[in-house]
Design an enzyme around this catalytic site. Structure first.
Site, PDB file in Angstrom:
ATOM      1  N   THR A  61       0.826  -1.207   0.000  1.00  0.00           N
ATOM      2  CA  THR A  61       0.000   0.000   0.000  1.00  0.00           C
ATOM      3  C   THR A  61       0.859   1.254   0.000  1.00  0.00           C
ATOM      4  OG1 THR A  61      -1.689  -1.210   1.226  1.00  0.00           O
ATOM      5  CG2 THR A  61      -1.865   1.192   1.216  1.00  0.00           C
ATOM      6  N   TYR A 149       6.349 -11.355   5.233  1.00  0.00           N
ATOM      7  CA  TYR A 149       5.196 -10.958   4.423  1.00  0.00           C
ATOM      8  C   TYR A 149       4.958 -12.047   3.386  1.00  0.00           C
ATOM      9  CZ  TYR A 149       2.296  -7.578   1.764  1.00  0.00           C
ATOM     10  OH  TYR A 149       1.277  -6.925   1.116  1.00  0.00           O
ATOM     11  N   LYS A 177       2.735 -11.306   8.200  1.00  0.00           N
ATOM     12  CA  LYS A 177       1.578 -10.689   7.557  1.00  0.00           C
ATOM     13  C   LYS A 177       1.069 -11.699   6.543  1.00  0.00           C
ATOM     14  CE  LYS A 177      -0.230  -6.903   4.805  1.00  0.00           C
ATOM     15  NZ  LYS A 177       0.048  -5.667   4.028  1.00  0.00           N
ATOM     16  N   VAL A 217      -2.983  -6.242   9.535  1.00  0.00           N
ATOM     17  CA  VAL A 217      -2.276  -5.144   8.879  1.00  0.00           C
ATOM     18  C   VAL A 217      -3.153  -4.759   7.704  1.00  0.00           C
ATOM     19  CG1 VAL A 217      -0.207  -4.381   7.689  1.00  0.00           C
ATOM     20  CG2 VAL A 217      -0.011  -6.019   9.563  1.00  0.00           C
TER      21      VAL A 217
END
Length: 307
Positions: A61, A149, A177, A217
């Site tokens: 993001t 991630y 995540k 998240v």
């Protein structure tokens, strides 16, 4: 008189090293396309004030593929200054190059980050032993805790559950995540490690939390931080029906922002801009949302906050 049934016992929480409710913060730019550090500080302050317990910078993001190393470091410093000790700052440092990832990790540590978000190396699609070695090299090189991630839809490579279980033995690999869309695999890792699992897909916030996840998240938290945190708060209070209701209420906005065919960065910045909050343009190759999309996002936002 019937005695009320006792409230259900809370599900044991895994460690939440960076808090429960984390925002994957956008990176604000000026209209000229340069890094807007003042806007980043104002947005970070608002997010923490509105209930975010931690901020993740320079992730998907945050447009990490199109920000320079210097911009990433400056962003960490600025946000650290803005939030002080009120919330952990987690810096995205992952890349497809192990040496470069280590350099970014060390720079983020020096700039004041509390933790690192390290994505699976992408494009080259390394096998699992190479994926494992990559993360261990980063963890060995710095003193900060790591969140791995796992987002195979973007990287092309999964962190397989058995690999994750081995990586959990490293004292600085503390969290994940989770964007793998494999709740079974996630539960296998939860059962065999103490890794803190954060939902990276907003539709999984309650489902993952209910089986022992640490929180989320979230991209959507850029615009409705209190609404998403309320799901966790209700669950922690024993109001599982209320938590489910709040999750369902958020689904229309989640779908428009995250499953409409546009990247979440684009939709988040469009909605932030419509609300008069710091965001600015996206960087190419991304393109801004059209007026019809922005209007639809704003209408969904207004329905959610009014509900």
């Amino acid at each position: 008189m019937t005695t009320p049934a006792p409230a259900p016992a809370p599900v044991p929480r895994t460690r939440a090293p960076f808090g429960r409710a984390l925002c994957a913060m956008v990176t604000p730019f000026t209209e000229a396309g340069t890094l807007d550090l003042d806007g980043a500080q104002r947005l970070a302050d608002r997010l923490v004030t509105e209930g975010c317990e931690g901020l993740v910078l320079s992730g998907t993001t945050g447009e990490s593929p199109t920000t320079s190393d210097d911009e990433k470091t400056a962003l960490v410093r600025a946000v650290r200054e803005a939030v002080g000790g009120r919330a952990p700052v987690v810096a995205g440092v992952g890349s497809f190059d192990t040496r470069h990832t280590v350099e970014l990790a060390l720079a983020a540590e020096k700039a004041g980050a509390d933790g690192l978000l390290v994505v699976t190396p992408y494009y080259s699609r390394p096998p699992q032993d190479a994926v494992e070695a990559h993360f261990l090299d980063v963890a060995d090189a710095c003193g900060l805790p790591l969140a791995l991630y796992d987002i195979p839809g973007r990287t092309g490579t999964r962190i397989e559950p058995e690999t994750m279980i081995r990586l959990a033995r490293h004292p600085r690999i503390v969290a994940v995540k989770d964007c793998a869309y494999d709740l079974l695999g996630t539960q296998k890792v939860l059962a065999r490690t103490d890794l803190a699992y954060y939902a990276g897909c907003e539709e999984h916030v309650l489902a993952l939390y209910a089986v022992g996840g640490a929180g989320y998240v979230s991209t959507v938290a850029n615009v409705v931080p209190r609404r998403l945190r309320a799901i966790l708060d209700a669950f922690d209070a024993g109001d599982t029906a209320g938590a489910a209701r709040l999750q369902r209420l958020a689904v229309p906005l989640i779908e428009l922002m995250m499953a409409s065919g546009l990247p979440g960065t684009v939709t988040a910045k469009a909605l932030l801009g419509a609300l008069g909050l710091p965001s600015g343009p996206v960087r190419a190759p991304l393109r801004p949302a059209g007026r019809e999309t922005a209007d639809g996002l704003l209408a969904a936002y207004e329905r959610l906050v009014a509900g």
